[in-house]
Design an enzyme around this catalytic site. Structure first.
Site, PDB file in Angstrom:
ATOM      1  N   MET A   1       0.765  -1.119  -0.024  1.00 40.99           N
ATOM      2  CA  MET A   1       0.029   0.078   0.169  1.00 40.99           C
ATOM      3  C   MET A   1       0.885   1.194   0.055  1.00 40.99           C
ATOM      4  O   MET A   1       0.751   2.010  -0.823  1.00 40.99           O
ATOM      5  CB  MET A   1      -0.796  -0.049   1.143  1.00 40.99           C
ATOM      6  CG  MET A   1      -1.808   1.146   1.279  1.00 40.99           C
ATOM      7  SD  MET A   1      -3.114   1.273  -0.038  1.00 40.99           S
ATOM      8  CE  MET A   1      -4.227   0.038   0.395  1.00 40.99           C
TER       9      MET A   1
ATOM     10  N   ASP B   1       9.984   3.627   6.460  1.00 41.14           N
ATOM     11  CA  ASP B   1       9.619   2.550   7.304  1.00 41.14           C
ATOM     12  C   ASP B   1      10.608   2.574   8.512  1.00 41.14           C
ATOM     13  O   ASP B   1      11.660   2.982   8.413  1.00 41.14           O
ATOM     14  CB  ASP B   1       9.581   1.335   6.323  1.00 41.14           C
ATOM     15  CG  ASP B   1       8.415   0.384   6.950  1.00 41.14           C
ATOM     16  OD1 ASP B   1       8.713  -0.483   7.891  1.00 41.14           O
ATOM     17  OD2 ASP B   1       7.355   0.008   6.264  1.00 41.14           O
TER      18      ASP B   1
ATOM     19  N   VAL C   1       0.365   2.256   8.021  1.00 43.06           N
ATOM     20  CA  VAL C   1       0.808   1.204   8.666  1.00 43.06           C
ATOM     21  C   VAL C   1      -0.301   0.192   8.951  1.00 43.06           C
ATOM     22  O   VAL C   1      -1.395   0.419   8.705  1.00 43.06           O
ATOM     23  CB  VAL C   1       1.495   1.510   9.935  1.00 43.06           C
ATOM     24  CG1 VAL C   1       2.886   2.418   9.837  1.00 43.06           C
ATOM     25  CG2 VAL C   1       0.679   2.243  10.893  1.00 43.06           C
ATOM     26  N   VAL C   2       0.042  -0.856   9.598  1.00 39.17           N
ATOM     27  CA  VAL C   2      -0.901  -1.948   9.919  1.00 39.17           C
ATOM     28  C   VAL C   2      -2.325  -1.434  10.693  1.00 39.17           C
ATOM     29  O   VAL C   2      -2.237  -0.461  11.356  1.00 39.17           O
ATOM     30  CB  VAL C   2      -0.304  -2.964  10.879  1.00 39.17           C
ATOM     31  CG1 VAL C   2       0.104  -2.410  12.312  1.00 39.17           C
ATOM     32  CG2 VAL C   2      -1.066  -4.355  11.000  1.00 39.17           C
ATOM     33  N   GLU C   3      -3.242  -1.862  10.175  1.00 39.25           N
ATOM     34  CA  GLU C   3      -4.528  -1.744  10.569  1.00 39.25           C
ATOM     35  C   GLU C   3      -5.016  -2.130  11.885  1.00 39.25           C
ATOM     36  O   GLU C   3      -5.578  -2.965  12.406  1.00 39.25           O
ATOM     37  CB  GLU C   3      -5.811  -2.257   9.432  1.00 39.25           C
ATOM     38  CG  GLU C   3      -7.067  -1.695   9.817  1.00 39.25           C
ATOM     39  CD  GLU C   3      -7.266  -0.428   9.248  1.00 39.25           C
ATOM     40  OE1 GLU C   3      -8.610   0.119   9.019  1.00 39.25           O
ATOM     41  OE2 GLU C   3      -6.279   0.251   8.720  1.00 39.25           O
TER      42      GLU C   3
ATOM     43  N   SER D   1      -9.211   1.743   6.824  1.00 39.31           N
ATOM     44  CA  SER D   1     -10.234   1.626   5.949  1.00 39.31           C
ATOM     45  C   SER D   1     -11.418   1.567   6.994  1.00 39.31           C
ATOM     46  O   SER D   1     -12.650   1.437   6.674  1.00 39.31           O
ATOM     47  CB  SER D   1     -10.178   0.449   5.196  1.00 39.31           C
ATOM     48  OG  SER D   1      -9.536  -0.750   6.151  1.00 39.31           O
TER      49      SER D   1
ATOM     50  N   HIS E   1      -8.416   7.389   2.773  1.00 43.55           N
ATOM     51  CA  HIS E   1      -8.538   5.964   2.545  1.00 43.55           C
ATOM     52  C   HIS E   1      -8.455   5.720   0.953  1.00 43.55           C
ATOM     53  O   HIS E   1      -9.448   6.238   0.203  1.00 43.55           O
ATOM     54  CB  HIS E   1      -9.984   5.482   3.076  1.00 43.55           C
ATOM     55  CG  HIS E   1     -10.147   4.072   2.794  1.00 43.55           C
ATOM     56  ND1 HIS E   1     -11.379   3.771   2.685  1.00 43.55           N
ATOM     57  CD2 HIS E   1      -9.350   3.100   2.710  1.00 43.55           C
ATOM     58  CE1 HIS E   1     -11.503   2.254   2.454  1.00 43.55           C
ATOM     59  NE2 HIS E   1     -10.032   2.138   2.416  1.00 43.55           N
TER      60      HIS E   1
ATOM     61  N   ASN F   1      -7.339  -0.635  -2.779  1.00 45.83           N
ATOM     62  CA  ASN F   1      -6.296  -1.386  -3.466  1.00 45.83           C
ATOM     63  C   ASN F   1      -6.665  -2.011  -4.702  1.00 45.83           C
ATOM     64  O   ASN F   1      -7.800  -2.482  -4.488  1.00 45.83           O
ATOM     65  CB  ASN F   1      -5.868  -2.311  -2.140  1.00 45.83           C
ATOM     66  CG  ASN F   1      -4.586  -2.832  -2.582  1.00 45.83           C
ATOM     67  OD1 ASN F   1      -3.971  -2.253  -2.963  1.00 45.83           O
ATOM     68  ND2 ASN F   1      -4.324  -4.137  -2.035  1.00 45.83           N
TER      69      ASN F   1
ATOM     70  N   GLU G   1     -11.347   8.402  -0.145  1.00 48.56           N
ATOM     71  CA  GLU G   1     -12.366   8.869   0.857  1.00 48.56           C
ATOM     72  C   GLU G   1     -11.484   9.638   1.737  1.00 48.56           C
ATOM     73  O   GLU G   1     -10.630   9.505   2.394  1.00 48.56           O
ATOM     74  CB  GLU G   1     -13.036   7.612   1.731  1.00 48.56           C
ATOM     75  CG  GLU G   1     -14.140   7.076   1.130  1.00 48.56           C
ATOM     76  CD  GLU G   1     -14.620   5.835   2.060  1.00 48.56           C
ATOM     77  OE1 GLU G   1     -15.903   6.049   2.184  1.00 48.56           O
ATOM     78  OE2 GLU G   1     -13.830   5.078   2.530  1.00 48.56           O
TER      79      GLU G   1
END
Length: 723
Positions: A325, A344, A401-403, A430, A451, A454, A463
Site C-alpha cells: 500500500m 519505514d 501502517v498496519v490496521e 479503512s 482512505h 487497493n 475517501e
C-alpha cells in the site's frame, strides 16, 4: 466580413482566407451549447456570402479545441421522444454539413482536446492538423449512446471500417501519433506550431496544390468495400464487440450495426441512419443512468474544486509504511509529479515499497505509456528513509501502517513531533475511527482520514474522512493532494467503516444470510455478476482478503451491533479460521494460480464445500430475483442511512463513491438512481417480504415517508443541483 459573437469570432487572415475561432465567453473550455451552434450556423451563412472565399480555418482560442456537446443541454433532448430527438439531431447535421459544403477548402487546427461533437466538427472539414499533445475521440458510448453529429458516417470513410469500429466502440481518446497513423488527421506538429501549420496547409489548398474536392467526395460517398469484405469486417466485429460490451451496454454493438447499415449509402441517407440509431438508444434506461452518472461526476469535481481553491498546495508529501500500500501511494504521488518520502522502520520493508513502485513503472514502460527518462524521473521523486530527518519540509503525511488502532496511534503521535505545525497528517485506514485516532495527537485539527482503495494505482476513489476536530483547511489540502494524484476524492464524515465499507458490509451480511439458508456461493456470485457487479461477493471477499474482511466485519459489528452483528460462525469467520485469506495466499472461496500474464486466475476448489459445513444451511435452490433482492436491499438501505445521517453530503457523492470504490454497476446509475427508477414504494414493498430477516432489511422512517409521498432523490432539494 467580420463576425463577433459570444462563442465564435470570424476574421480575415489574408486575402480570401478566413479564420473561424471558437472562444466561448465565461467558460474554461469550448463546448457545443445552443449558443455556440446558433452562432456557428450564422457565421457559416455569412461566410457563404463572401465573394472570393478561398479557404476557412477552424481554430480555438482556448487550450482545448472543443470538448463536445454541453451535456446539461443535450440530455434534455432525450425526453422529447424519438421523433423530436431525430429532428434536433438533423438540425445540427445541417450545420455540420454546411461546414463540409463550404465552397472552398477547410482545415481544422486541433490544438487540444477535440472530443465528441468537437471531433465530429473536425471530421466535417477537409483536413486536420493536430498538436502533438492534443487528443481526439468519440466517447459517446461511455454515455450509452453513439456519435450523432456525423462521427458514424465520416470516420469510417476516413480511417476504414476496422479502425472506426475500434475508435467508436471503445470511446477511447486517441493521442496524436495514433490519430495520424490511422489517418484521422493529416499532420501532427509541435504544439506551438499548430495554427501556423494549419494556415500553411490552407494556403496550399487554395493554391491548388492539394485536391480538397476529391477528399470531400470520398467522405460523402459509400465506403469502397464489396459485400464479402463488408460481411467479413462487420460480422467479426459484432461478435468481438458484443462479447466485450456485454448485455448491459448496447451502445457499442448498435454502433457497429449503424456503421454497417450506413456505409453503403451516400452522406445524407447515411446521416438519417445514424440519427435513427442514436434515437433508438436514447429511449433506453442505460443512457439515462450513464448520463446521470456523468452529471454526478461533474458535480463531484465541482465540489473538489471548491476545496482546492482554499487549499495550500502539497509540494512535498510523505508516506509512513513502505509495504504494498505504501509503495502504491508513493508511486501514485511520484508519477503525478509530487515528490514523496517513503519511511519505514526496516530496510526490507523499504525495498518492498520500492519494488512495488518499480513493478508498476515497469508495466507502464512495457505498455508504452512511459519511457526510460520519465521512469527514472518518477523513481527519483521517491526518497526512501528510515528516519524522520527530512519530515520538517513535508506538507502532508499519509500513514499507511498496519490496521491496528494502538499501532497507528503511536506512529501518528511520534510523527507529529517531527513535522511542521501546519502540516497535515492523514491516516489510510479503512475502518478505524478518525476521531478516536485523533485523541493521541496534540493538533487533531490537522488530522483526517485518507482512505485509498487497493490497488492504489487502479482504484479512482479516495475517501477523505473528517473527524470531529478536523479543520476545513486540513480537508481542503487533503482533497487537493488526492486530486493532484489523479484520484476522485469524496469527503465523508467519521463513523465505523466511513461510507464505502459501511455500505459494503450489509451487502456481505446479505451474502452470509443466503449461505446460511442453503445458497451455493458460486450461484450467488454468478447471479450478482449477471446483475452487473464486476465480481460476485465470494470472489470480492477473496480479492479484498478474508483477513482484511474479517477484521472489518468485527469493527462494523461493534459499531452497528443492532444491524451488523451476527450470531454463530459466519462463512467469513470460517474462512479466516482456516487461514484461507483469498488471493493473497492463493486459497479462499476459490483457489488461485498465476496465468500467463502473472495474474491470479480463479479456479474451482472441490475442498470448499466440505470446509464450509456447519456454516451452510441445507442446500436449496433460490430464484435469481430473490438472490438479487436479498443482496441489494441491505446495501441500498445502508447507503440511505449514510445520507440521512450526513455521513455523505449528497446522493451524487454517494453514488459516485460506490461506482468508483466497489464497482456498483454503472449502467444502473448508482444506488439513488436505482431507487428512483424502482420507486420508493416498490422498494419498501420488496423489503417487506424479508422483514423476518432482521434490521438490515428495515427501510428507514424517511424512506417510508418518501414511499407514501411518491418522492424521489432526483427531485429532493438536497440534490436537485447534482442530478
Amino acid at each position: 466580413m467580420q463576425f463577433e459573437g459570444k462563442a465564435i469570432q470570424v476574421h480575415e487572415i489574408d486575402s480570401g482566407l478566413y479564420e473561424l475561432c471558437f472562444d466561448l465567453n465565461d467558460e474554461p473550455v469550448n463546448k457545443f451549447n445552443q449558443l455556440t451552434l446558433g452562432e456557428l450556423k450564422e457565421a457559416l451563412a455569412q461566410l457563404n456570402t463572401v465573394d472570393g472565399l478561398k479557404g476557412v480555418l477552424f481554430s480555438s482560442a482556448k487550450d482545448s479545441f472543443i470538448v463536445g456537446a454541453d451535456i446539461t443541454e443535450f440530455s434534455s433532448l432525450f425526453d422529447q421522444g424519438e421523433a423530436g430527438l431525430i429532428a434536433k439531431l438533423l438540425e445540427t447535421h445541417g450545420i455540420f454539413n454546411a461546414v463540409e459544403d463550404l465552397p472552398c477548402p477547410t482545415v481544422t487546427a486541433i490544438n487540444g482536446l477535440a472530443l465528441g461533437g468537437g471531433f465530429e466538427l473536425c471530421l466535417s472539414t477537409d483536413y486536420r492538423v493536430m498538436g502533438e499533445k492534443a487528443k481526439v475521440g468519440l466517447p459517446e458510448v461511455k454515455l450509452g449512446i453513439n456519435p450523432g453529429w456525423g462521427g458514424i458516417v465520416r470516420l469510417p470513410r476516413l480511417i476504414g471500417i476496422d479502425n472506426a469500429n475500434e475508435w467508436i466502440c471503445t470511446g477511447a481518446e486517441k493521442r496524436a501519433d495514433a490519430a495520424l497513423k490511422d489517418g484521422a488527421v493529416d499532420a501532427v506538429v509541435a504544439q506551438e506550431k499548430v495554427r501556423e501549420a494549419a494556415i500553411s496547409l490552407l494556403r496550399q489548398c487554395a493554391e491548388g496544390k492539394f485536391d480538397y474536392a476529391a477528399r470531400r467526395t470520398e467522405k460523402q460517398s459509400p465506403v469502397k468495400l464489396n459485400q464479402i469484405e463488408q460481411m467479413m469486417a462487420f460480422e467479426t466485429a459484432k461478435g468481438m464487440i458484443g462479447a466485450k460490451a456485454g448485455p448491459h451496454y448496447p451502445a457499442p454493438l448498435q454502433a457497429v450495426k449503424t456503421i454497417q447499415k450506413s456505409c453503403g449509402m451516400e452522406r445524407d441517407r447515411a446521416i438519417q441512419a445514424e440519427v435513427e440509431g442514436v434515437a433508438k438508444l436514447a429511449s433506453g434506461p442505460v443512457v439515462k443512468a450513464l448520463v446521470g452518472l456523468f452529471m454526478k461526476d461533474q458535480y463531484v469535481k465541482k465540489v473538489s474544486r471548491g476545496y482546492e481553491s482554499a487549499a495550500v498546495k502539497v509540494k512535498q508529501a510523505a508516506v509512513l509504511g513502505a509495504g504494498i500500500m505504501g509503495g502504491g501511494v508513493a508511486y501514485q504521488s511520484a508519477s503525478k509529479g509530487v515528490p514523496i518520502l517513503m519511511k519505514d522502520i526496516n530496510e526490507s520493508a523499504i525495498q518492498l515499497g520500492l519494488d512495488e513502485a518499480n513493478k508498476l513503472l515497469g508495466g507502464q514502460l512495457k505498455r508504452g505509456r512511459t519511457d526510460a527518462a520519465k521512469m527514472a524521473a518518477t523513481i527519483n521523486r521517491i526518497r526512501p528513509t528510515l528516519s524522520y530527518g527530512d519530515f520538517g519540509t513535508v506538507d502532508l503525511v499519509v500513514e499507511a501502517v498496519v490496521e491496528n488502532p494502538k499501532v497507528k496511534g503511536m506512529v501518528l503521535a511520534e510523527t507529529e513531533q517531527h513535522i511542521a505545525d501546519d502540516a497535515v497528517l492523514a491516516s489510510n485506514t479503512s475502518t478505524i475511527s478518525i476521531t478516536e485516532l485523533a485523541k493521541s495527537l496534540k493538533r487533531p485539527e490537522n488530522f483526517c482520514g485518507m482512505h485509498f482503495f487497493n490497488p492504489v494505482h487502479m482504484m479512482p476513489l479516495v475517501e477523505v474522512i473528517r473527524g470531529e476536530k478536523t479543520s476545513d483547511a486540513t480537508v481542503a489540502r487533503t482533497v487537493a493532494y488526492a486530486t493532484a494524484m489523479g484520484k476522485t476524492p469524496i469527503v465523508v464524515n467519521d463513523c465505523p467503516g466511513f461510507l464505502v465499507n459501511r455500505v459494503l458490509f450489509p451487502y456481505f451480511g446479505g451474502f452470509n444470510g443466503l449461505i446460511q439458508d442453503g445458497a451455493d456461493f458460486r450461484e450467488v456470485d454468478k447471479v450478482m455478476e449477471g446483475f452487473g457487479w464486476p465480481m460476485g461477493p465470494a470472489y470480492l471477499l477473496d480479492v479484498v482478503g478474508i483477513d482484511t474482511a474479517h477484521h472489518a466485519d468485527q469493527v462494523m459489528a461493534a459499531g452497528f451491533p443492532e444491524r451488523m452483528s451476527h450470531e454463530g460462525e459466519s462463512v467469513i469467520d470460517r474462512m479466516y479460521s482456516l487461514e484461507r485469506f483469498g488471493q493473497k495466499n492463493s486459497k479462499g472461496f476459490y483457489r488461485y494460480e498465476l496465468d500467463r500474464r502473472g495474474k491470479p486466475a480463479k479456479l474451482h476448489d472441490e475442498e470448499v464445500d466440505q470446509l464450509l459445513q456447519g456454516t451452510v444451511g441445507a442446500a436449496r435452490t433460490f430464484e435469481q430475483q430473490e438472490i438479487i433482492e436479498r443482496m441489494m436491499i441491505p446495501l441500498c438501505i445502508e447507503t440511505v442511512r449514510c445520507l440521512e445521517e450526513k455521513i455523505v453530503a449528497s446522493p451524487a457523492e454517494a453514488d459516485m463513491a460506490l461506482i468508483y470504490g466497489i464497482g456498483f454497476p454503472p449502467f444502473r446509475g448508482g444506488v439513488f438512481h436505482y431507487l428512483d427508477e424502482m420507486g420508493m414504494a416498490a422498494f419498501c414493498e420488496m423489503a417487506a417480504k424479508y422483514a423476518d430477516l432482521g434490521p438490515l432489511y428495515q427501510p428507514t422512517e424517511m424512506m417510508r415517508q418518501m414511499a407514501a409521498n411518491g418522492a424521489t432523490y432526483l427531485n429532493a432539494q438536497s440534490n436537485k443541483h447534482a442530478n
